[in-house]
Design a protein around this motif. Structure first.
Motif, PDB file in Angstrom:
ATOM      1  N   LEU A   1       0.722  -0.762  -0.146  1.00 26.53           N
ATOM      2  CA  LEU A   1      -0.070   0.040  -0.226  1.00 26.53           C
ATOM      3  C   LEU A   1       1.003   1.168  -0.210  1.00 26.53           C
ATOM      4  N   ILE A   2       0.301   1.919  -0.709  1.00 27.13           N
ATOM      5  CA  ILE A   2       1.143   3.420  -0.699  1.00 27.13           C
ATOM      6  C   ILE A   2       0.350   4.442  -0.612  1.00 27.13           C
TER       7      ILE A   2
ATOM      8  N   PRO B   1       7.327  12.215  -4.491  1.00 29.29           N
ATOM      9  CA  PRO B   1       7.041  10.988  -5.934  1.00 29.29           C
ATOM     10  C   PRO B   1       8.323   9.851  -6.784  1.00 29.29           C
ATOM     11  N   LEU B   2       9.300  10.468  -5.996  1.00 30.57           N
ATOM     12  CA  LEU B   2      10.497   9.884  -6.656  1.00 30.57           C
ATOM     13  C   LEU B   2      10.348   8.419  -5.493  1.00 30.57           C
TER      14      LEU B   2
ATOM     15  N   ILE C   1       9.308   1.969  -5.577  1.00 27.36           N
ATOM     16  CA  ILE C   1       9.122   1.214  -5.094  1.00 27.36           C
ATOM     17  C   ILE C   1       8.379   0.651  -6.401  1.00 27.36           C
ATOM     18  N   GLU C   2       7.289   1.429  -7.062  1.00 27.26           N
ATOM     19  CA  GLU C   2       6.269   1.298  -8.306  1.00 27.26           C
ATOM     20  C   GLU C   2       7.594  -0.139  -8.885  1.00 27.26           C
ATOM     21  N   TYR C   3       9.059   0.575  -9.418  1.00 24.78           N
ATOM     22  CA  TYR C   3       9.979   0.119 -10.160  1.00 24.78           C
ATOM     23  C   TYR C   3      10.448  -1.283  -9.308  1.00 24.78           C
ATOM     24  N   TYR C   4      10.901  -1.324  -8.165  1.00 22.93           N
ATOM     25  CA  TYR C   4      11.239  -2.954  -7.567  1.00 22.93           C
ATOM     26  C   TYR C   4       9.933  -3.913  -7.642  1.00 22.93           C
ATOM     27  N   ALA C   5       9.222  -3.263  -7.631  1.00 27.87           N
ATOM     28  CA  ALA C   5       7.374  -4.016  -7.769  1.00 27.87           C
ATOM     29  C   ALA C   5       7.070  -4.474  -9.210  1.00 27.87           C
TER      30      ALA C   5
ATOM     31  N   PRO D   1       1.226  -6.895  -5.912  1.00 33.86           N
ATOM     32  CA  PRO D   1       0.283  -6.281  -6.187  1.00 33.86           C
ATOM     33  C   PRO D   1       0.897  -4.939  -5.557  1.00 33.86           C
ATOM     34  N   VAL D   2       0.360  -3.936  -6.361  1.00 34.04           N
ATOM     35  CA  VAL D   2       0.701  -2.539  -5.594  1.00 34.04           C
ATOM     36  C   VAL D   2      -0.401  -2.058  -5.770  1.00 34.04           C
TER      37      VAL D   2
END
Length: 65
Positions: free
Chosen positions: A1-2, A8-9, A14-18, A24-25
């Motif tokens: 959960l974000i 933003p960075l 986090i989205e890149y590593y996920a 699931p993100v």
């Protein structure tokens, strides 16, 4: 959960590593204060990981909004 107000960075990292490891993100619709409250903590949380949902209702908190 974000949380919605995660920097933003950090969010893009986090989205890149996920993307690389395929978990699931989910984007929490509220702020980091509300995410900390949903986790029953007394501090702000920009990101939270759920490794085993079990019988917890915390994962359904954001769906009701």
């Amino acid at each position: 959960l974000i949380a919605s107000n995660c920097p933003p960075l950090r969010k893009s990292e986090i989205e890149y590593y996920a993307m690389l490891s395929k978990p699931p993100v989910h984007h929490f619709a509220s702020s980091n204060v509300a995410l900390g409250t949903a986790a029953e903590k007394f501090f702000r949380m920009g990101v939270m990981t759920v490794s085993d949902q079990g019988d917890s209702e915390r994962c359904s908190y954001n769906r009701g909004r």
